[in-house]
Design a protein around this motif. Structure first.
Motif, short mmCIF file in Angstrom:
data_model
loop_
_atom_site.label_atom_id
_atom_site.label_comp_id
_atom_site.label_asym_id
_atom_site.label_seq_id
_atom_site.Cartn_x
_atom_site.Cartn_y
_atom_site.Cartn_z
N ILE A 591 -84.01 21.03 -23.13
CA ILE A 591 -83.43 22.20 -23.81
C ILE A 591 -82.12 22.61 -23.13
CG2 ILE A 591 -83.76 24.69 -24.21
CD1 ILE A 591 -86.76 24.05 -24.65
N LEU A 592 -82.14 22.67 -21.81
CA LEU A 592 -80.96 23.12 -21.06
C LEU A 592 -79.89 22.04 -20.97
CD1 LEU A 592 -82.83 25.05 -18.23
CD2 LEU A 592 -81.81 25.97 -20.32
N ALA A 593 -80.31 20.77 -20.97
CA ALA A 593 -79.33 19.67 -20.94
C ALA A 593 -78.54 19.60 -22.24
CB ALA A 593 -80.03 18.34 -20.68
N THR A 594 -79.22 19.82 -23.36
CA THR A 594 -78.51 19.80 -24.65
C THR A 594 -77.51 20.93 -24.72
OG1 THR A 594 -80.46 18.82 -25.70
CG2 THR A 594 -78.80 19.79 -27.15
N TYR A 595 -77.88 22.09 -24.21
CA TYR A 595 -76.92 23.20 -24.16
C TYR A 595 -75.72 22.82 -23.29
CZ TYR A 595 -74.77 27.69 -23.32
OH TYR A 595 -73.86 28.72 -23.24
N ARG A 596 -76.00 22.23 -22.15
CA ARG A 596 -74.92 21.79 -21.22
C ARG A 596 -73.97 20.83 -21.90
NH1 ARG A 596 -71.49 20.48 -18.18
NH2 ARG A 596 -71.51 20.33 -15.90
N GLU A 597 -74.55 19.92 -22.71
CA GLU A 597 -73.75 18.88 -23.34
C GLU A 597 -72.98 19.39 -24.56
OE1 GLU A 597 -74.43 14.28 -24.90
OE2 GLU A 597 -76.13 15.59 -24.49
N LYS A 598 -73.61 20.24 -25.35
CA LYS A 598 -73.03 20.66 -26.63
C LYS A 598 -72.20 21.94 -26.54
CE LYS A 598 -75.04 17.42 -29.12
NZ LYS A 598 -74.26 16.40 -29.86
N CYS A 599 -72.49 22.77 -25.55
CA CYS A 599 -71.88 24.09 -25.54
C CYS A 599 -71.03 24.40 -24.32
CB CYS A 599 -72.97 25.17 -25.66
SG CYS A 599 -74.04 24.97 -27.10
N SER A 600 -70.89 23.46 -23.40
CA SER A 600 -70.10 23.75 -22.19
C SER A 600 -69.33 22.52 -21.74
CB SER A 600 -71.03 24.24 -21.07
OG SER A 600 -72.02 23.28 -20.80
N GLU A 601 -68.63 21.89 -22.65
CA GLU A 601 -67.85 20.70 -22.31
C GLU A 601 -66.73 21.07 -21.33
OE1 GLU A 601 -66.41 19.15 -25.95
OE2 GLU A 601 -68.41 18.79 -26.79
N GLY A 602 -66.51 20.19 -20.38
CA GLY A 602 -65.42 20.39 -19.43
C GLY A 602 -65.80 21.12 -18.17
N ALA A 603 -67.03 21.61 -18.10
CA ALA A 603 -67.46 22.31 -16.87
C ALA A 603 -67.71 21.30 -15.76
CB ALA A 603 -68.73 23.10 -17.17
N PRO A 604 -67.54 21.68 -14.48
CA PRO A 604 -67.81 20.75 -13.38
C PRO A 604 -69.25 20.24 -13.43
CG PRO A 604 -66.75 22.76 -12.60
CD PRO A 604 -67.09 23.00 -14.01
N PRO A 605 -69.47 18.95 -13.22
CA PRO A 605 -70.83 18.37 -13.31
C PRO A 605 -71.82 19.01 -12.36
CG PRO A 605 -69.17 16.64 -13.25
CD PRO A 605 -68.45 17.92 -12.95
N SER A 606 -71.33 19.48 -11.22
CA SER A 606 -72.26 20.05 -10.24
C SER A 606 -72.67 21.48 -10.57
CB SER A 606 -71.61 20.04 -8.85
OG SER A 606 -70.44 20.84 -8.86
N GLN A 607 -71.98 22.11 -11.53
CA GLN A 607 -72.25 23.52 -11.85
C GLN A 607 -73.47 23.62 -12.77
OE1 GLN A 607 -70.11 26.25 -10.81
NE2 GLN A 607 -71.94 27.38 -11.38
N LEU A 608 -74.42 24.45 -12.40
CA LEU A 608 -75.58 24.71 -13.26
C LEU A 608 -75.19 25.74 -14.30
CD1 LEU A 608 -78.59 24.41 -13.95
CD2 LEU A 608 -79.04 26.26 -12.33
#
Length: 809
Positions: A591-608
């Motif tokens: 659930i949280l990975a899909t949000y990370r992928e679809k809704c927060s493009e360009g954020a640093p990979p290490s940032q939760l």
């Protein structure tokens, strides 16, 4: 980077986490993580009037926020609460996000005094259209509601798009019909909706009490007989009633079942037992047949409270005398329920059997059970064996009860194993409740038991219920969770549903949604407390979207938590602990990975990055995984574990949240002088030992148990004022009682306990001082901390972040 993504950054970076850090570092890490307490504080800005919305349902405030809902066409969220308030257009979005689309349904939820449904009427209105049948779509059978498109002499069904013609008699003053304006209403049902085509009789409560030697030795029987008359004064009634319409009856049992004719002040007793004989003694008659229990009387057994009172009072005075010399230690149970069922069937009434039992039914009779000790299996790969019924006869009897509209409630008082897994099926199948008082002592637990019983018999309740959930084209309900019986894939049968009982349905896509709205309608056919057959209709309309941001933004974290908890229990029963924990954690991460992928493009990979609506999801999932009902091992009994699992089955969202994340509040700084009034609870602190100050005392509440924790350095003046002793280690932790002292500290503590929201059970109070033997039990409520194999909030968040990064990469 999108605006939504910026708004959703969690103010914490897992790179800063170091295991084994000191107390100050731990507090710093806690303060950087999403806080449950802070989220609830911020949501209080939404307190006050809440309009349910039209045409689309509004996302409701958190259950801890005091609101009064105004029905604008969608039902109050107390009745139906969805996990999503924007529904994905396609099944592909559902599968990718792994967000469940589910609805928690509490059809007869209690409304607060400020709730407005129609013209400031508190209860949903009851609409009576005479001999005319309720208006329904002739194709999908949905009931007329605000989401039907009304024409001149027809309406288009919002659920299936079918055009329906009105009968001539139907077409009258439609603009003012409440069923076209309100999200919840009742319809008086015509005879076609009644069993055998005739109106039902008023329901009945049959009280069935264990009179074996065990019930005397623990003090349950004399205590109950002394107070039952007063308790039954609180039987539920409708708003316009002076006296309840519910009938009451009385029976007792040991190795036999004793029915009482309470139609006069000189009651008679008739007994069903194994030996075939007829024995007469002054005032009492004993007759018999045990293998096929029969109802020895109909007239005089079930009466309105006012008519029953003289006979009831006399019988309750005599019962302790009659059985005081009993040496019976073995009892029956299944024949007791069978006899009670037969009594209600012969009287042609739906109702409840409220059964008080003290021991495992080991007497040689139908339903005889064996004592077993499977406690050592808890927490192992073999624990599933300990949690299943010994046999299926109790389940089958429960199914018979449902068919006759009879619920079985169990008040259990065991000193040892009583096999809740087996006998509890009587309640699980019928929609009943189980109340368990382990090692009951009348002196310690008597008041709590009496309050529990009084509260239980006074709840607003519906009888002989059949529920069906209908949805608009493209979606359909697929699974249901709760205390009910199903013989087909659509109809849920409940012998009763009270104001605290919920069930849950999960909904899935059949196809891409073509309309802009997704509709859900729950219809419950039931018998009211006055014996009138009615339909309760609950309606909800949700907007449809293809936008991932909107799906996440309008997700309901509390309904989602309720779904996850109930699903965890079901997975635990079906597949075991390891598979359940893996499944829940994987779903949380997806659930949280899909949000990370679809809704927060360009954020640093290490940032939760967590969605604002679901930023507490890792905390809640970790708390579920650590809950005793799921993860409890041999430190608890098998009966306790099964009882908690059964409790979760019918939990409302309002009860799930404190059960998963307990309230923790400081109370030693509070004072209330004689003429003062305390109106608000103290500010909560996070459920972690890092936030407990040893110079203070705290209340810790999960709605079932209430701990009073006293720090080792708590001021002596407070300890003296509240407990009447000079030091914490002198506090009486055995009685479970909080003394009533006439001083400001004592008054404040007792007032705060009064102000707590009503729990799912009458709370058991446990006083714990720091480093006492009971402290480990209290610490299970500090769900942000780790213990043994259970991860802390920090550790679990690190694990979830690792899973998210793996999924995204």
């Amino acid at each position: 980077m999108t605006t939504a993504a910026l708004e959703s950054f969690a103010p914490w970076d897992p790179r800063t986490y170091q295991q084994g850090s000191g107390a100050s570092q731990q507090l710093q890490q806690h303060s950087q993580m999403p806080s449950e307490v802070k989220v609830r504080e911020e949501d209080t800005n939404r307190s006050g009037l809440f309009e349910t919305g039209f045409p689309y349902a509004n996302l409701p405030p958190l259950v801890s926020t005091f609101t009064f809902a105004q029905d604008s066409g969608n039902c109050n969220s107390k009745f139906m609460r969805s996990t999503l308030y924007k529904v994905p257009k396609t099944d592909a979005i559902m599968k990718e996000t792994q967000l469940p689309f589910a609805v928690v349904i509490t059809p007869f939820a209690e409304l607060n005094i400020y709730e407005v449904c129609q013209q400031e009427i508190k209860e949903p209105p009851v609409l009576d259209f005479g001999p005319q049948e309720p208006i329904r779509c002739h194709r999908c059978r949905a009931y007329l509601c605000p989401f039907m498109e009304i024409g001149e002499r027809s309406f288009r069904c919002g659920f299936c798009d079918t055009f329906n013609q009105f009968e001539t008699a139907d077409f009258t003053d439609f603009k003012n019909r409440p069923d076209l304006r309100l999200g919840v209403f009742d319809l008086v049902a015509t005879n076609e909706y009644c069993k055998h085509g005739r109106a039902p009789k008023e329901p009945a409560f049959l009280i069935m009490i264990d009179v074996s030697n065990n019930s005397f030795s623990i003090g349950m029987l004399p205590l109950l007989c002394h107070n039952l008359e007063k308790i039954l004064r609180n039987l539920p009634r409708e708003a316009d009633q002076i006296e309840s319409s519910i009938r009451v009856g009385l029976a007792t049992f040991d190795k036999a079942v004793h029915f009482y004719d309470i139609s006069s002040a000189s009651p008679k007793m008739l007994v069903v037992c194994k030996q075939q004989y007829l024995l007469t003694i002054p005032k009492y008659t004993f007759s018999a047949d045990f293998q096929e229990p029969f109802v020895p009387m109909v007239d005089g057994l079930l009466l309105p409270y006012s008519e029953a009172l003289p006979g009831l009072r006399a019988a309750l005075a005599e019962i302790p005398k009659i059985f005081s010399q009993s040496r019976t230690t073995e009892t029956i149970l299944q024949p007791v329920v069978q006899a009670g069922l037969d009594a209600l069937k012969c009287a042609d009434r739906a109702g409840k059997l409220i059964v008080f039992s003290t021991v495992l039914p080991t007497y040689d009779a139908p339903g005889k059970l064996k004592a077993k000790n499977d406690r050592s299996l808890l927490g192992t790969d073999k624990e599933k064996r300990a949690l299943v019924p010994q046999e299926d006869s109790y389940t089958k009897l429960g199914e018979q009860c449902v068919k006759s509209g009879v619920t079985v409630d169990l008040f259990l008082f065991p000193n040892g194993f009583i096999d809740v897994a087996t006998i509890g099926q009587l309640s699980a199948v019928t929609g009943g409740s189980i109340f368990k008082f382990q090692n009951f002592s009348a002196q310690k637990d008597g008041i709590r038991m009496l309050y529990e019983l009084q509260r239980h018999v006074s709840k607003k309740i519906a009888f002989d219920c059949i529920a069906r959930v209908r949805t608009s084209t493209g979606i359909r309900p697929i699974t249901f969770t709760g205390s009910f019986h199903m013989e087909n894939s659509t109809d849920l049968e409940f012998a009763t549903i009270d104001e605290n009982k919920a069930f849950l349905t999960e909904i899935e896509h059949d196809d891409t949604l073509k309309d802009s709205a997704a509709l859900i309608q729950t219809a419950v056919l039931y018998t009211s407390m006055t014996g009138q057959r009615r339909l309760r209709i609950l309606n909800m309309c949700l907007p449809v979207t293809s936008d991932y941001h909107q799906v996440y933004r309008l997700a309901d974290p509390e309904a989602l938590t309720a779904f996850m908890l109930k699903q965890a229990v079901q997975l635990y029963r079906d597949k075991g602990s390891a598979e359940m924990k893996k499944s829940l954690s994987s779903r949380c991460a997806q659930i949280l990975a899909t949000y990370r992928e679809k809704c927060s493009e360009g954020a640093p990979p290490s940032q939760l990055i967590l969605p604002e609506s679901l930023k507490l999801m890792p905390l809640y999932v970790n708390s579920i995984l650590k809950n005793d009902a799921i993860s409890g091992g041999s430190e608890m009994t098998v009966d306790d574990k099964v009882w908690q699992m059964e409790l979760i089955r019918g939990m409302r969202t309002e009860d799930v949240m404190p059960f998963i994340y307990p309230r923790v509040m400081p109370i030693s700084d509070l004072q209330m002088n004689e003429k003062e009034e305390l109106k608000e609870l103290p500010k909560l602190v996070r459920a972690s030992a890092d936030f407990l100050d040893k110079t203070k005392a705290y209340l810790i509440d999960n709605g079932v148990v209430l701990f009073v924790w006293v720090g080792a350095a708590c001021p002596r003046t407070w300890v003296q004022d509240v407990f009447g002793v000079g030091a914490t280690n002198q506090i009486d932790t055995e009685s479970g009682l909080i003394p009533e002292k006439d001083n400001a500290h004592s008054r404040a503590l007792r007032r705060v306990i009064q102000l707590l929201p009503r729990g799912i059970r009458q709370r058991k109070k446990i006083v714990v001082f720091e480093k006492s033997k009971l402290e480990p039990r209290m610490k299970t409520c500090l769900v942000e901390d780790g213990s043994g194999a259970a991860k802390s909030y920090v550790d679990y968040l690190v694990e979830i972040h690792r899973k998210i990064r793996n999924l995204v990469s």
